[in-house]
Scaffold this active site. Structure first.
Site, PDB file in Angstrom:
ATOM      1  N   ASP A  37       0.814  -1.217   0.000  1.00  0.00           N
ATOM      2  CA  ASP A  37       0.000   0.000   0.000  1.00  0.00           C
ATOM      3  C   ASP A  37       0.853   1.275   0.000  1.00  0.00           C
ATOM      4  O   ASP A  37       0.410   2.329   0.443  1.00  0.00           O
ATOM      5  CB  ASP A  37      -0.975  -0.005   1.184  1.00  0.00           C
ATOM      6  CG  ASP A  37      -0.248  -0.086   2.510  1.00  0.00           C
ATOM      7  OD1 ASP A  37       0.984  -0.252   2.500  1.00  0.00           O
ATOM      8  OD2 ASP A  37      -0.913   0.031   3.563  1.00  0.00           O
ATOM      9  N   HIS A 230      23.965  -1.257 -17.506  1.00  0.00           N
ATOM     10  CA  HIS A 230      22.853  -0.746 -16.686  1.00  0.00           C
ATOM     11  C   HIS A 230      23.062  -1.080 -15.208  1.00  0.00           C
ATOM     12  O   HIS A 230      22.144  -1.514 -14.515  1.00  0.00           O
ATOM     13  CB  HIS A 230      21.514  -1.293 -17.193  1.00  0.00           C
ATOM     14  CG  HIS A 230      21.131  -0.722 -18.517  1.00  0.00           C
ATOM     15  ND1 HIS A 230      20.225  -1.329 -19.364  1.00  0.00           N
ATOM     16  CD2 HIS A 230      21.538   0.402 -19.157  1.00  0.00           C
ATOM     17  CE1 HIS A 230      20.103  -0.606 -20.456  1.00  0.00           C
ATOM     18  NE2 HIS A 230      20.886   0.452 -20.367  1.00  0.00           N
ATOM     19  N   ASP A 247      26.840   7.950 -14.232  1.00  0.00           N
ATOM     20  CA  ASP A 247      25.844   8.372 -15.216  1.00  0.00           C
ATOM     21  C   ASP A 247      24.636   8.808 -14.400  1.00  0.00           C
ATOM     22  O   ASP A 247      23.882   7.980 -13.888  1.00  0.00           O
ATOM     23  CB  ASP A 247      25.506   7.198 -16.148  1.00  0.00           C
ATOM     24  CG  ASP A 247      24.573   7.609 -17.279  1.00  0.00           C
ATOM     25  OD1 ASP A 247      23.997   8.712 -17.219  1.00  0.00           O
ATOM     26  OD2 ASP A 247      24.424   6.814 -18.231  1.00  0.00           O
ATOM     27  N   ASP A 258      21.090  14.197 -18.779  1.00  0.00           N
ATOM     28  CA  ASP A 258      21.646  12.838 -18.852  1.00  0.00           C
ATOM     29  C   ASP A 258      23.147  12.943 -19.089  1.00  0.00           C
ATOM     30  O   ASP A 258      23.597  13.068 -20.222  1.00  0.00           O
ATOM     31  CB  ASP A 258      20.950  12.085 -19.996  1.00  0.00           C
ATOM     32  CG  ASP A 258      21.439  10.652 -20.134  1.00  0.00           C
ATOM     33  OD1 ASP A 258      22.195  10.186 -19.262  1.00  0.00           O
ATOM     34  OD2 ASP A 258      21.061   9.993 -21.124  1.00  0.00           O
ATOM     35  N   HIS A 337      27.004   0.048 -27.582  1.00  0.00           N
ATOM     36  CA  HIS A 337      25.744   0.812 -27.564  1.00  0.00           C
ATOM     37  C   HIS A 337      25.723   1.964 -28.560  1.00  0.00           C
ATOM     38  O   HIS A 337      26.691   2.223 -29.264  1.00  0.00           O
ATOM     39  CB  HIS A 337      25.429   1.301 -26.141  1.00  0.00           C
ATOM     40  CG  HIS A 337      26.491   2.180 -25.546  1.00  0.00           C
ATOM     41  ND1 HIS A 337      26.704   3.471 -25.961  1.00  0.00           N
ATOM     42  CD2 HIS A 337      27.386   1.946 -24.540  1.00  0.00           C
ATOM     43  CE1 HIS A 337      27.679   4.005 -25.239  1.00  0.00           C
ATOM     44  NE2 HIS A 337      28.123   3.092 -24.374  1.00  0.00           N
ATOM     45  N   HIS A 341      20.868   9.635 -28.020  1.00  0.00           N
ATOM     46  CA  HIS A 341      19.410   9.534 -28.157  1.00  0.00           C
ATOM     47  C   HIS A 341      18.787  10.902 -27.926  1.00  0.00           C
ATOM     48  O   HIS A 341      19.414  11.785 -27.330  1.00  0.00           O
ATOM     49  CB  HIS A 341      18.859   8.515 -27.147  1.00  0.00           C
ATOM     50  CG  HIS A 341      19.367   8.753 -25.750  1.00  0.00           C
ATOM     51  ND1 HIS A 341      18.800   9.679 -24.905  1.00  0.00           N
ATOM     52  CD2 HIS A 341      20.418   8.225 -25.060  1.00  0.00           C
ATOM     53  CE1 HIS A 341      19.471   9.688 -23.764  1.00  0.00           C
ATOM     54  NE2 HIS A 341      20.470   8.824 -23.833  1.00  0.00           N
ATOM     55  N   HIS A 348      15.126   9.307 -22.374  1.00  0.00           N
ATOM     56  CA  HIS A 348      15.149   8.786 -23.747  1.00  0.00           C
ATOM     57  C   HIS A 348      13.866   9.290 -24.393  1.00  0.00           C
ATOM     58  O   HIS A 348      12.859   8.585 -24.413  1.00  0.00           O
ATOM     59  CB  HIS A 348      15.191   7.255 -23.752  1.00  0.00           C
ATOM     60  CG  HIS A 348      16.426   6.690 -23.123  1.00  0.00           C
ATOM     61  ND1 HIS A 348      16.497   5.437 -22.603  1.00  0.00           N
ATOM     62  CD2 HIS A 348      17.661   7.229 -22.931  1.00  0.00           C
ATOM     63  CE1 HIS A 348      17.718   5.222 -22.112  1.00  0.00           C
ATOM     64  NE2 HIS A 348      18.426   6.294 -22.300  1.00  0.00           N
ATOM     65  N   GLU A 372      27.407  10.056 -26.388  1.00  0.00           N
ATOM     66  CA  GLU A 372      27.932   9.265 -25.272  1.00  0.00           C
ATOM     67  C   GLU A 372      28.739   8.037 -25.702  1.00  0.00           C
ATOM     68  O   GLU A 372      28.337   6.908 -25.429  1.00  0.00           O
ATOM     69  CB  GLU A 372      26.781   8.840 -24.363  1.00  0.00           C
ATOM     70  CG  GLU A 372      25.575   8.228 -25.076  1.00  0.00           C
ATOM     71  CD  GLU A 372      24.471   7.863 -24.086  1.00  0.00           C
ATOM     72  OE1 GLU A 372      24.768   7.114 -23.152  1.00  0.00           O
ATOM     73  OE2 GLU A 372      23.335   8.320 -24.264  1.00  0.00           O
ATOM     74  N   TYR A 376      34.454  -0.340 -22.875  1.00  0.00           N
ATOM     75  CA  TYR A 376      34.231  -1.182 -21.694  1.00  0.00           C
ATOM     76  C   TYR A 376      35.065  -2.460 -21.842  1.00  0.00           C
ATOM     77  O   TYR A 376      34.840  -3.235 -22.771  1.00  0.00           O
ATOM     78  CB  TYR A 376      32.746  -1.530 -21.579  1.00  0.00           C
ATOM     79  CG  TYR A 376      31.864  -0.306 -21.726  1.00  0.00           C
ATOM     80  CD1 TYR A 376      31.532   0.486 -20.630  1.00  0.00           C
ATOM     81  CD2 TYR A 376      31.412   0.093 -22.990  1.00  0.00           C
ATOM     82  CE1 TYR A 376      30.760   1.630 -20.779  1.00  0.00           C
ATOM     83  CE2 TYR A 376      30.644   1.240 -23.143  1.00  0.00           C
ATOM     84  CZ  TYR A 376      30.319   2.002 -22.038  1.00  0.00           C
ATOM     85  OH  TYR A 376      29.572   3.136 -22.197  1.00  0.00           O
ATOM     86  N   ARG A 394      32.738   5.992 -20.018  1.00  0.00           N
ATOM     87  CA  ARG A 394      31.768   6.657 -20.911  1.00  0.00           C
ATOM     88  C   ARG A 394      31.831   8.146 -20.596  1.00  0.00           C
ATOM     89  O   ARG A 394      32.035   8.527 -19.430  1.00  0.00           O
ATOM     90  CB  ARG A 394      30.350   6.108 -20.703  1.00  0.00           C
ATOM     91  CG  ARG A 394      29.317   6.794 -21.593  1.00  0.00           C
ATOM     92  CD  ARG A 394      27.987   6.026 -21.700  1.00  0.00           C
ATOM     93  NE  ARG A 394      27.272   5.895 -20.452  1.00  0.00           N
ATOM     94  CZ  ARG A 394      27.181   4.787 -19.750  1.00  0.00           C
ATOM     95  NH1 ARG A 394      27.787   3.685 -20.156  1.00  0.00           N
ATOM     96  NH2 ARG A 394      26.489   4.752 -18.624  1.00  0.00           N
ATOM     97  N   GLU A 396      29.455  11.537 -21.519  1.00  0.00           N
ATOM     98  CA  GLU A 396      28.161  11.863 -22.122  1.00  0.00           C
ATOM     99  C   GLU A 396      27.798  13.324 -21.879  1.00  0.00           C
ATOM    100  O   GLU A 396      27.828  13.795 -20.738  1.00  0.00           O
ATOM    101  CB  GLU A 396      27.084  10.954 -21.512  1.00  0.00           C
ATOM    102  CG  GLU A 396      25.675  11.273 -21.966  1.00  0.00           C
ATOM    103  CD  GLU A 396      24.642  10.275 -21.464  1.00  0.00           C
ATOM    104  OE1 GLU A 396      24.842   9.688 -20.384  1.00  0.00           O
ATOM    105  OE2 GLU A 396      23.625  10.094 -22.165  1.00  0.00           O
TER     106      GLU A 396
HETATM  107  N1  GLY Z   1      21.386   7.323 -18.646  1.00  0.00           N
HETATM  108  C1  GLY Z   1      20.881   6.565 -19.696  1.00  0.00           C
HETATM  109  C2  GLY Z   1      21.581   6.798 -20.936  1.00  0.00           C
HETATM  110  O1  GLY Z   1      22.688   7.299 -20.936  1.00  0.00           O
HETATM  111  O2  GLY Z   1      21.067   6.584 -21.993  1.00  0.00           O
HETATM  112 MN    MN Z   2      23.344   8.536 -19.389  1.00  0.00          MN
HETATM  113 MN    MN Z   3      22.105   8.777 -22.454  1.00  0.00          MN
END
Ligand code: GLY
Ligand code: MN
Ligand code: MN
Length: 427
Positions: A37, A230, A247, A258, A337, A341, A348, A372, A376, A394, A396
């Protein structure tokens, strides 16, 4: 802030895309249960918010279009003192009519009855066809005699591809808070601390700057954890000598940021870390510099793959001709990747990447996207020189496409090796 007139303009522009004798319906987000709840804080559904700016649940937006007129109607939860005691204030229909530039406002309990009236003479329905919302299911039953039914969401998502001046301001505000958070993470002493403590430092900065929430669960990944794309457990210790991939971006006034930075735990990059870091950084800077209207995102992707692969060959991570390696997709093992985006109300942003004929939509003024690239390398990857194993990097940033180029909206965040080292506390 987005003015009421801008929300109205969006609704008008949506209605313009609907044929005569049609009804358009969008429901607010359903409240989300966390467990038993307890509930998650309520967040409005992004498309509903984009069209209304209204933050309450149990609401409906209705568009009625005939040859003569377009009418917009909003249904809102009634003002209910007893419920307000527990769940907070409600605007109510009377106040909503004063605050929003819609033609009519009613209480949500009247929706079914009013819809039956409004439906008369209409034959086309636009609604959230793919949605699991209970209200959508009920609506489809109520409108079973309609000749045609279309999904309304792609129409809204297409509009969300281009950000207005007011939206760009909001994205900038969101990034300004995220900037403080990343700098706090760099500055804080990381001796004997855990990833979640760094996450707390970042999210503390979000909250004390009025960013109510993160735009997505923060990734704070030390050492080899960064090779899980992730990674959100954030439960490991920060180890002297390792890098931390962070991130994290806040949501402020419904707009996301982001940002990823990869920083040394002890405030200083090792030579091997620096080599990989600078390869990712140079790739990112080059790709960003290519951004301007008419450039395609797939071109940015290919360029990033080429640059990273060429660099990885030079560092002995991959062996062979870099162009051939890219053709054979060998780089995917280390850069699996996308280059970026769309970003906006959602991190996203679900705006389209392809047009109706499945052709890629090139970059245009007013779009906001992330860039980004990353590398890795798993700790157990024996095919790679030992010095690079267990490193994930990474970088970004969030980029606005302008009339003849781009603006890096997150350029204030420390990024070069020197910048990061000079702001970081040394162990
Ligand atoms: N934080 C998610 C991405 O970089 O797409
Ligand atoms: Mn990100
Ligand atoms: Mn991103």
């Amino acid at each position: 802030m987005i003015k009421e007139s801008e929300y109205k303009k969006r609704r008008d522009s949506l209605a313009k895309k609907m044929p005569n004798n049609s009804v358009g319906v969008i429901f607010s987000a359903e409240p989300a249960t966390r467990s038993h709840d307890t509930h998650h804080p309520y967040r409005q559904e992004s498309n509903f918010y984009y069209l209304s700016g209204f933050k309450e649940d149990n609401a409906v937006l209705l568009f009625l279009k005939t040859k003569e007129v377009v009418k917009t109607v909003m249904f809102v939860h009634k003002k209910d003192r007893a419920l307000e005691l527990w769940n907070g204030e409600r605007l109510g229909a009377k106040e909503a009519k004063k605050s929003f530039l819609v033609d009519e406002v009613y209480e949500s309990s009247e929706f079914k009855k009013r819809l039956k009236e409004f439906m008369k003479g209409k034959d086309t329905l636009f609604c959230e066809l793919g949605s699991k919302k209970r209200e959508v299911k009920k609506l489809l039953k109520l409108t079973k005699d309609f000749k045609t039914k279309h999904d309304i969401i792609p129409l809204v998502q297409k509009m969300r591809l281009f950000k207005s001046a007011a939206e760009i301001e909001l994205v900038k505000e969101s990034i300004a808070i995220t900037t403080k958070a990343h700098h706090r993470a760099m500055r804080v002493n990381k001796k004997d601390r855990f990833e979640y403590e760094l996450q707390a430092e970042i999210e503390h900065e979000f909250k004390i700057n009025a960013a109510y929430s993160d735009a997505y669960t923060s990734i704070v990944a030390c050492g080899n954890s960064a090779n899980t794309l992730h990674y959100i457990k954030n439960d490991k210790p920060l180890i002297d000598g390792e890098l931390i991939l962070i991130d994290a971006g806040c949501e402020h006034n419904y707009y996301a940021s982001d940002i990823t930075r990869t920083i040394p735990v002890n405030g200083k990059f090792t030579e091997a870390q620096k080599e990989l870091y600078n390869l990712v950084l140079e790739t990112q800077l080059r790709v960003i510099s290519m951004i301007k209207p008419s450039v395609k995102r797939s071109h940015l992707q290919e360029s990033a793959e080429m640059m990273l692969t060429k660099g990885m060959v030079e560092l002995g991570i991959l062996k062979g001709n870099y162009k051939k390696l890219v053709k054979l997709q060998k780089h995917k093992r280390y850069y699996p990747h996308g280059i970026g985006h769309w970003m906006g109300i959602d991190v996203h942003d679900p705006a389209p990447y392809k047009d109706k004929k499945h052709r890629e939509i090139p970059l245009q003024k007013g779009m906001v996207l992330t860039i980004e690239p990353g590398i890795y390398i798993d700790k157990d990857d024996k095919s790679v020189p030992e010095r690079y194993r267990g490193i994930g990097i990474r970088i970004e940033d969030n980029i606005l496409v302008t009339k003849d180029g781009y603006e890096n909206l997150s350029s204030a965040i420390a990024k070069t090796v020197d910048e990061v080292e000079s702001i970081s506390t040394k162990l």
